[in-house]
Structure formats: structure tokens, C-alpha cells
Design a protein around this motif. Structure first.
Motif, PDB file in Angstrom:
ATOM      1  N   VAL A 114       0.862  -1.183   0.000  1.00 16.17           N
ATOM      2  CA  VAL A 114       0.000   0.000   0.000  1.00 16.17           C
ATOM      3  C   VAL A 114       0.901   1.236   0.000  1.00 16.17           C
ATOM      4  N   LEU A 115       0.540   2.218  -0.793  1.00 17.04           N
ATOM      5  CA  LEU A 115       1.410   3.382  -0.987  1.00 17.04           C
ATOM      6  C   LEU A 115       1.448   4.311   0.218  1.00 17.04           C
ATOM      7  N   SER A 116       0.306   4.503   0.881  1.00 16.91           N
ATOM      8  CA  SER A 116       0.249   5.553   1.908  1.00 16.91           C
ATOM      9  C   SER A 116      -0.793   5.228   2.971  1.00 16.91           C
ATOM     10  N   ARG A 117      -0.827   6.078   3.994  1.00 15.47           N
ATOM     11  CA  ARG A 117      -1.918   6.034   4.968  1.00 15.47           C
ATOM     12  C   ARG A 117      -2.902   7.131   4.587  1.00 15.47           C
ATOM     13  N   TYR A 118      -4.171   6.780   4.563  1.00 17.49           N
ATOM     14  CA  TYR A 118      -5.194   7.707   4.097  1.00 17.49           C
ATOM     15  C   TYR A 118      -5.157   9.022   4.880  1.00 17.49           C
ATOM     16  N   GLY A 119      -5.111  10.132   4.140  1.00 14.69           N
ATOM     17  CA  GLY A 119      -5.208  11.458   4.764  1.00 14.69           C
ATOM     18  C   GLY A 119      -3.915  11.990   5.328  1.00 14.69           C
ATOM     19  N   ASP A 120      -2.862  11.127   5.431  1.00 14.62           N
ATOM     20  CA  ASP A 120      -1.603  11.600   5.992  1.00 14.62           C
ATOM     21  C   ASP A 120      -0.918  12.576   5.044  1.00 14.62           C
ATOM     22  N   ALA A 121       0.027  13.330   5.617  1.00  9.08           N
ATOM     23  CA  ALA A 121       0.828  14.226   4.785  1.00  9.08           C
ATOM     24  C   ALA A 121       1.488  13.401   3.685  1.00  9.08           C
ATOM     25  N   GLY A 122       1.775  14.037   2.557  1.00 11.80           N
ATOM     26  CA  GLY A 122       2.388  13.308   1.457  1.00 11.80           C
ATOM     27  C   GLY A 122       1.338  12.655   0.572  1.00 11.80           C
ATOM     28  N   LEU A 180      -2.899  13.383  -1.067  1.00  9.82           N
ATOM     29  CA  LEU A 180      -3.162  13.420  -2.507  1.00  9.82           C
ATOM     30  C   LEU A 180      -4.224  12.382  -2.901  1.00  9.82           C
ATOM     31  N   VAL A 181      -4.185  11.214  -2.263  1.00 15.28           N
ATOM     32  CA  VAL A 181      -5.199  10.181  -2.508  1.00 15.28           C
ATOM     33  C   VAL A 181      -6.573  10.693  -2.080  1.00 15.28           C
ATOM     34  N   SER A 182      -6.633  11.292  -0.890  1.00 16.59           N
ATOM     35  CA  SER A 182      -7.893  11.828  -0.366  1.00 16.59           C
ATOM     36  C   SER A 182      -8.473  12.887  -1.309  1.00 16.59           C
ATOM     37  N   ALA A 214      -4.057   3.738  -0.602  1.00 20.51           N
ATOM     38  CA  ALA A 214      -4.047   4.189   0.799  1.00 20.51           C
ATOM     39  C   ALA A 214      -4.639   3.136   1.715  1.00 20.51           C
ATOM     40  N   ASN A 215      -4.060   3.059   2.899  1.00 19.00           N
ATOM     41  CA  ASN A 215      -4.590   2.208   3.965  1.00 19.00           C
ATOM     42  C   ASN A 215      -5.494   3.083   4.826  1.00 19.00           C
ATOM     43  N   SER A 216      -6.782   2.787   4.826  1.00 18.55           N
ATOM     44  CA  SER A 216      -7.719   3.606   5.616  1.00 18.55           C
ATOM     45  C   SER A 216      -8.126   2.916   6.905  1.00 18.55           C
ATOM     46  N   ALA A 217      -7.505   1.768   7.230  1.00 18.68           N
ATOM     47  CA  ALA A 217      -7.851   1.045   8.464  1.00 18.68           C
ATOM     48  C   ALA A 217      -7.462   1.874   9.675  1.00 18.68           C
ATOM     49  N   GLY A 218      -8.389   1.975  10.646  1.00 16.40           N
ATOM     50  CA  GLY A 218      -8.120   2.677  11.895  1.00 16.40           C
ATOM     51  C   GLY A 218      -7.766   4.133  11.730  1.00 16.40           C
ATOM     52  N   ARG A 219      -8.300   4.794  10.675  1.00 16.89           N
ATOM     53  CA  ARG A 219      -7.861   6.171  10.414  1.00 16.89           C
ATOM     54  C   ARG A 219      -8.355   7.162  11.458  1.00 16.89           C
ATOM     55  N   ASN A 220      -9.343   6.747  12.260  1.00 19.44           N
ATOM     56  CA  ASN A 220      -9.797   7.647  13.326  1.00 19.44           C
ATOM     57  C   ASN A 220      -8.987   7.494  14.605  1.00 19.44           C
ATOM     58  N   GLY A 221      -7.998   6.605  14.537  1.00 19.49           N
ATOM     59  CA  GLY A 221      -7.134   6.457  15.700  1.00 19.49           C
ATOM     60  C   GLY A 221      -7.514   5.297  16.578  1.00 19.49           C
ATOM     61  N   ASP A 222      -6.522   4.677  17.192  1.00 18.92           N
ATOM     62  CA  ASP A 222      -6.724   3.614  18.168  1.00 18.92           C
ATOM     63  C   ASP A 222      -5.517   3.599  19.083  1.00 18.92           C
ATOM     64  N   GLU A 223      -5.500   2.608  20.107  1.00 21.94           N
ATOM     65  CA  GLU A 223      -4.403   2.561  21.068  1.00 21.94           C
ATOM     66  C   GLU A 223      -3.425   1.444  20.738  1.00 21.94           C
TER      67      GLU A 223
END
Length: 686
Positions: free
Chosen positions: A529-537, A541-543, A677-686
Motif C-alpha cells: 500500500v502506498l500511503s496512509r489515508y489522509g496523511d501528509a504526502g 493526494l489520494v484523499s 491508501a490504507n484507511s484502516a483505523g484512520r480515526n485512531g486507536d491505542e
């Protein structure tokens, strides 16, 4: 010399002496009182109950039961007890093979103290032990991190409510000690209501004289990564960097490691052996930094932590105070740096708003249990569209509240009439939002940071510290970062990708050809996977491409090519196809065609979307996600060569798993997956 001081000196040396309030707390226990100790982190609350235990045991009293919330904290406490010559054991989910031995030790009176997690109070086996005589053996009952007992505490846990039931069953002459460093007046009042109006409150100053606090606003992640790399080796000793999400925890750790800084990451999903190894390295100062989520929190006692840096802002002052309290316990000066990010409030608001189950979800669960007596958790997950963790939270709440009961892993409705207390949930949520606003206010103040914290915690001893950046009138650590270092961090974020691990089993309750496991020759291979969804970089751009432009920029094609060119050769990939969409039919197809051209391999359209009932992101359990995908896609005749299967997002992996399975079943070569993009857990977790 009095007996208490003599016992202290025997264990800790002739120079040992009590801190303000310790002797009084021990004396209160020995009188059989119910006592709440509110003292700052590092004050020595464990010394109070372990020294009291030693004296009680010398007087032939029963064992001490300690309710403690974290495994790391339990191990810490066992080390503390060892200095006093006490035999202490723990009852937790990781040592079930030791339970029988512990039960024998309790029966033979060979154990001085037993530490258990609050979750054990819900365990059928442990409740059996309680009923079979453990209650009558208790000489002291301790509730560590007692703010968890209170609905109004920042870290309320439903299982802590069971503690009150045990306290009510204890004879009136058995002492009860509750301890915390993070209780304001509202929380203290609530604890008093639960543990009895005769509760004696012993309260000391929460001012941390060794800490120096500085707040720095650096909105982008790349700026914060650059600041950390520039300054980390200049910070004294070893320290902790706290992140709000696991993804950020992994990212910061990787960034440090790639740039020659020795660090490890710590979060909830790391296995027991891995956690112990990481903590051991940290204790021995074999690493410079521990990058952690809140999973590394309450009660950990390492005296020489020189700094705590927050990669993002915590949700409330209490959590912040608790986390910076890890530093400066046994040294004269330690640094606490709060880095503020643009994403902080979004993540914190997600945690706040998802903390309580909705009325609809609670009603649905109660209805299912009422209509299906003896239903299992796994069966609830098959028919309720909610994440497993949320269903478990609901179950926990309903169990503690007495609305349902559990027998042999099956759930039944009690005779109690079900009525959700939504007013209470709303009131607590409103308070959490208010606490987040307090944290935002803290970040902007011109006055003393420590005084503000102490005021929020209702500490009557609050005063200016004279040591923070605001008190001394200049930064404690440099603020400036070079553009070159920020650019380096940007490039790191852009190339920081994840592997897509293939699923090896179908969801619980699903069997294909009579098996729950997926045949190895029919499952997907490891993907990228190229990126994490919504992250900088690239993530940003995917979002933008998906939701604003309706088209993926050629920069993403080039970045994907650079990532995949060797991967395609190494795995003998000969063609490309994509996951189709009825709602955006050209978006991924167009990207896949352009990428296939750049890679120099052919594009074939072989997967068909036959229905479009739900978005996968609308479904929350594996069972429902699998069923949705299985009904939504058909595969035409593919060619018998290895292929690259492309989608824009990967989250649950069920779309890739099912489509990959159908491709293999129809005769394709090996299926390698790729997502932008990897959108898993994009709202945050522990």
C-alpha cells in the motif's frame, strides 16, 4: 524509633524516611479505615499499601487484594513488594497456566498480596474463587488508579464498578485503600459516594517540582518529525514520545530508527513477550526513546526518565498530567514538551464521541439477547452491524449494570427492565468536550503551565512553578527547524508504506467447501500500500483525488511505479486489473490503466460489480463485510498468469480476499494486491 519507621528503614536503608502523608495513610489502614489517597505521580502510593501489608501480615491478618489496571504496572508493583520481602502474585489473562498454583498458595496462606486486573472481576473462574472463601481471607483491599471507579474520571472502566460490590461484602473492620494521582473534586465526591461517606481523604500537593513544560505548535506531521529528529539527542537521558494512534506510533519509531536514533514502539496489540522485552530495554537505558500510545500509562515507575514529548495533544489535562508524570521522578530536572498538531482535535473528538454506545445499538443488543437466550458474542457479531470492540463495550456495560448475565460464554437477559441512561452518557460526553477545551486553553496560556494543571485538578497547593517556558520567559528547547529536515520528513512520509497481509481464514460462521480456513493456493499473496489515508504526502493526494478531483494525479502513478517496479519483476507479475465501482466507475480503472502502461504490462477488465448495496466502510464486522463483497462481485475468465489487483483503499481486506479468491478459482495466476491508501483505523486507536 517507632515501629513504622523501623520497618521502612529495614527495607529501604537507614536514610529512608516517609514523605508527607505516607505515614498518615498507613496509620489509617492499620486502624481499619476506608481511605482515599490523592497524591502526585512518583509520591510512593505502592509503598503505603505494601508496608501496611507487611505489618498486617506480621499480625496474622489476611492477604491484600490489589486491583490494578495494567500488566506493566503489575510487574512494577511486584518489584516494589520484593524490597519488603512480600510474596506477591498476579491473576491476569497472560498467566492462566499459573492460576491453579496461585489458588493453592492462597489456600495455604503462602501469598501476602494478590494483584488482579479489574477485568478479572468479571471472570467466572475468579468469581468462583471469591465465593469459595477468598473474601474471608482479605486483610486489606486496595483500588489502585481509583479514578477509574468514577463515571466522571477520565479513564472510567465499567469493570471497576464490580469493585464496589466486593467492598460492600467485606466486614466493616477490613481496611480499604483507594489511590490516584488524578482526581478533581467531582471525582473525589463520586468515589466517596461509592466507597462510603466515612471515606478519609488524604490529599497532597500535585505540583511536580522537577518538571519543566514547553508547548510548541507545529501543525504538520513532517514539521514535528523534523523537530524531534533535530532535538531528541540533545534531550537529557532517556524518554517517552506519546502518540494518539498506533499508526503514528509506528511512524515516529520508524523515522527515529532510520535516522540512527535507538527507539522502540509500544502499543496495546504487541504480544506480552514483546512488551516485556521493550520495557526491559527501556528500564536498562538500552534505547534512547520509547514511542508509545496511552497503553504505556498509569503507574510505570522508572526514576530517571529525562523527558516526555507529546507528538499530539491529549484529550484532557488529567491524561496530560499523568503522562508527563512518568518523567523526573528520581532526578532534579526533566522536560515535558507538548507538540500541537492540526489533527489532534479530530482524533480526540472521535475517541470522545465513540466512547459510549448509542441507544440504538444498546437496544439492538438487548433485543437480540432477549429473543435468543444463550447467544454468544461471535453470533452477535454476525447479526449486528457494529465493530466488535463496540459490541464488547455494550456487553460489558450491560453485564455490570445487571441487565444481562453470562454463563459458559453465553448471554441471557435478566428480569431487570432495560432502560438506557442516555442522560448520563450525554452529560459525561459534554464534560469530555469541556475537558478538551481546557486542554486547548492550556496550549494558549501565557501564565504558568504547572499552576494551570494544578488548578484544573482542584489542587489547593497550586502555584507558579518558576521553571516552565512561560515562567522563565524563553523556550527551553529550540523552536526552529530547517526546511531541509522538513523536506526529508516529507519524503519519508511519502515512501513509508505498509505490507498488506493476506487473510487466511473466512469470518467466524463462514465455511467455504466445508472449511473456515482459506486454501493457500486460493488466497492472495502479500501486497503493498502506498500511503496512509489522509496523511501528509501521498495520503493527502489520494484523499483529494477521490473526494475532490474525481481523478488520481499522475504523481500517484509515478510514486506507485517507483514502489512497484522491482516488486512486479520479482513476483513475475504479467497483468493488472482493478476492483470496479458502480458509483465511481472510472476512478480506479483509469488509475490502473495508467499504472499498467507505466509498468509496461497489460491491463484487463475481468471483475464485474453485480450489485452495489452497501459501501464496505458502512459495515463494521467481518461477517457482514464478507457477505457484502461475496454478493457484489463476479469474475470473468482471467488469464493464467500472476497479476496485480488494484484498489484505491484497503481497510478490512475482505474486498481483496474475496475477489482474489474468485480470480484464483477461475484460473488466474497468483494475486498480488496494491492499494493507494490504507484507511484502516484512520480515526485512531491505542
Amino acid at each position: 524509633m517507632d515501629k513504622l519507621l523501623l520497618e521502612l528503614k529495614k527495607s529501604y536503608g537507614q536514610d529512608a524516611k516517609f514523605k508527607d502523608g505516607q505515614r498518615e495513610a498507613i496509620e489509617s489502614i492499620l486502624k481499619g479505615s476506608h481511605t482515599l489517597v490523592v497524591q502526585k505521580t512518583g509520591w510512593g502510593k505502592s509503598l503505603v499499601y505494601f508496608l501496611a501489608t507487611k505489618i498486617l501480615r506480621k499480625n496474622d491478618k489476611g492477604i491484600t487484594i490489589i486491583i490494578s489496571p495494567l500488566i506493566a504496572l503489575m510487574n512494577n508493583q511486584i518489584d516494589s513488594a520484593g524490597k519488603l520481602g512480600l510474596k506477591v502474585r498476579t491473576f491476569n489473562s497472560y498467566n492462566k497456566d499459573e492460576w491453579e498454583e496461585i489458588i493453592t498458595g492462597l489456600s495455604d496462606n503462602n501469598i501476602d498480596a494478590l494483584i488482579i486486573s479489574p477485568e478479572r472481576l468479571a471472570d467466572e473462574k475468579f468469581n468462583e474463587i471469591l465465593k469459595n472463601g477468598l473474601i474471608s481471607q482479605i486483610g486489606l483491599f486496595v483500588v489502585d488508579e481509583a479514578h477509574c471507579i468514577s463515571d466522571w474520571g477520565h479513564d472510567f472502566r465499567p469493570d471497576y464498578r464490580r469493585i464496589v460490590d466486593i467492598v460492600n461484602k467485606l466486614p466493616s473492620n477490613i481496611p480499604v485503600l483507594a489511590t490516584t494521582a488524578t482526581a478533581n473534586e467531582r471525582v473525589i465526591k463520586d468515589i466517596k459516594m461509592q466507597l462510603g461517606s466515612d471515606l478519609i481523604v488524604s490529599r497532597g500537593s500535585l505540583m511536580r517540582e522537577s518538571l519543566q513544560i514547553q508547548v510548541i505548535r507545529l501543525n504538520s506531521k513532517e514539521e514535528r518529525l523534523a523537530w524531534i529528529l533535530k532535538n531528541i539527542n540533545n534531550l537529557s537521558g532517556t524518554g517517552i514520545i506519546y502518540c494518539l494512534t498506533v499508526n503514528d506510533c509506528k511512524m515516529v519509531n520508524k523515522w527515529l530508527n532510520e535516522n540512527g536514533v535507538s527507539s522502540e514502539s509500544y502499543y496495546a496489540d504487541i504480544e506480552k513477550e514483546g512488551r516485556e522485552l521493550i520495557v526491559d530495554k527501556f528500564i536498562k537505558n538500552e534505547i534512547k526513546v520509547l514511542v508509545a500510545t496511552v497503553a504505556f500509562g498509569m503507574g510505570f515507575d522508572k526514576k530517571d526518565i529525562g523527558f516526555v514529548v507529546h507528538f499530539q495533544k491529549p484529550a484532557n489535562i488529567v491524561s496530560y498530567y499523568q503522562q508527563i508524570g512518568r518523567a523526573g521522578r528520581g532526578i532534579k530536572s526533566a522536560l515535558a514538551v507538548l507538540l500541537l498538531g492540526a489533527e489532534d482535535d479530530d482524533i480526540n473528538k472521535y475517541f470522545i464521541e465513540s466512547a459510549f454506545p448509542t441507544e440504538d445499538l444498546m437496544n439492538e443488543i438487548v433485543e437480540h439477547i432477549t429473543e435468543n437466550p444463550g447467544i454468544k458474542l461471535s453470533e452477535l457479531e454476525m447479526c449486528i452491524n457494529m465493530k466488535k470492540s463496540k459490541i464488547q463495550k455494550c456487553i460489558e456495560y450491560l453485564l455490570v449494570n445487571g441487565d444481562i448475565f453470562k454463563e459458559n460464554k453465553k448471554y441471557f437477559k435478566t428480569y431487570r427492565k432495560w432502560k438506557p441512561d442516555l442522560e448520563k452518557s450525554k452529560e459525561i460526553t459534554d464534560i469530555r468536550i469541556k475537558e478538551l477545551n481546557q486542554m486547548n486553553e492550556f496550549a494558549k496560556i501565557n501564565g504558568c503551565y504547572m499552576e494551570y494543571i494544578a488548578d484544573v485538578l482542584d489542587d489547593p497547593h497550586a502555584q507558579k512553578c518558576g521553571r516552565c517556558a512561560n515562567c522563565i520567559g524563553h523556550p527551553l528547547v529550540p523552536l526552529k527547524i530547517s526546511e531541509e529536515l522538513v523536506l526529508q520528513a516529507q519524503q519519508f512520509i511519502k515512501k513509508d508504506f505498509n505490507v498488506i497481509e493476506p487473510r487466511r481464514r473466512w469470518p467466524f460462521g463462514i465455511k467455504v467447501d466445508g472449511k473456515n480456513s482459506i486454501d493457500s493456493e486460493l488466497m492472495c499473496e502479500k501486497g503493498l500500500v502506498l500511503s496512509r489515508y489522509g496523511d501528509a504526502g501521498w495520503g493527502k493526494l489520494v484523499s483529494n483525488g477521490k473526494y475532490k478531483d474525481g481523478h488520481f494525479d499522475n504523481q500517484l502513478v509515478e510514486a506507485s511505479y517507483q514502489l512497484l517496479k522491482e516488486f512486479v519483476i520479482e513476483n513475475d507479475i504479467k497483468w493488472v486489473t482493478n476492483i470496479p465501482s458502480k458509483r465511481r466507475p472510472l476512478l480506479v480503472k483509469d488509475f490502473a490503466e495508467r499504472l499498467s502502461d507505466r509498468l509496461g504490462i497489460k491491463y484487463l477488465e475481468v471483475i464485474e460489480k453485480v450489485q452495489d448495496k452497501y459501501y464496505q466502510k458502512e459495515l463494521n464486522t467481518s461477517y457482514l463485510q464478507y457477505n457484502n463483497v461475496n454478493k457484489s462481485f463476479d469474475v470473468k475468465q482471467p488469464i493464467n498468469q500472476n497479476l496485480l489487483l488494484i484498489d484505491d483503499m484497503v481497510d478490512s481486506r475482505w474486498t481483496f480476499t474475496v475477489c482474489g479468491y474468485k480470480l484464483r478459482l477461475k484460473g488466474s495466476g497468483k494475486v498480488f494486491t496494491f492499494a493507494l491508501a490504507n484507511s484502516a483505523g484512520r480515526n485512531g486507536d491505542e
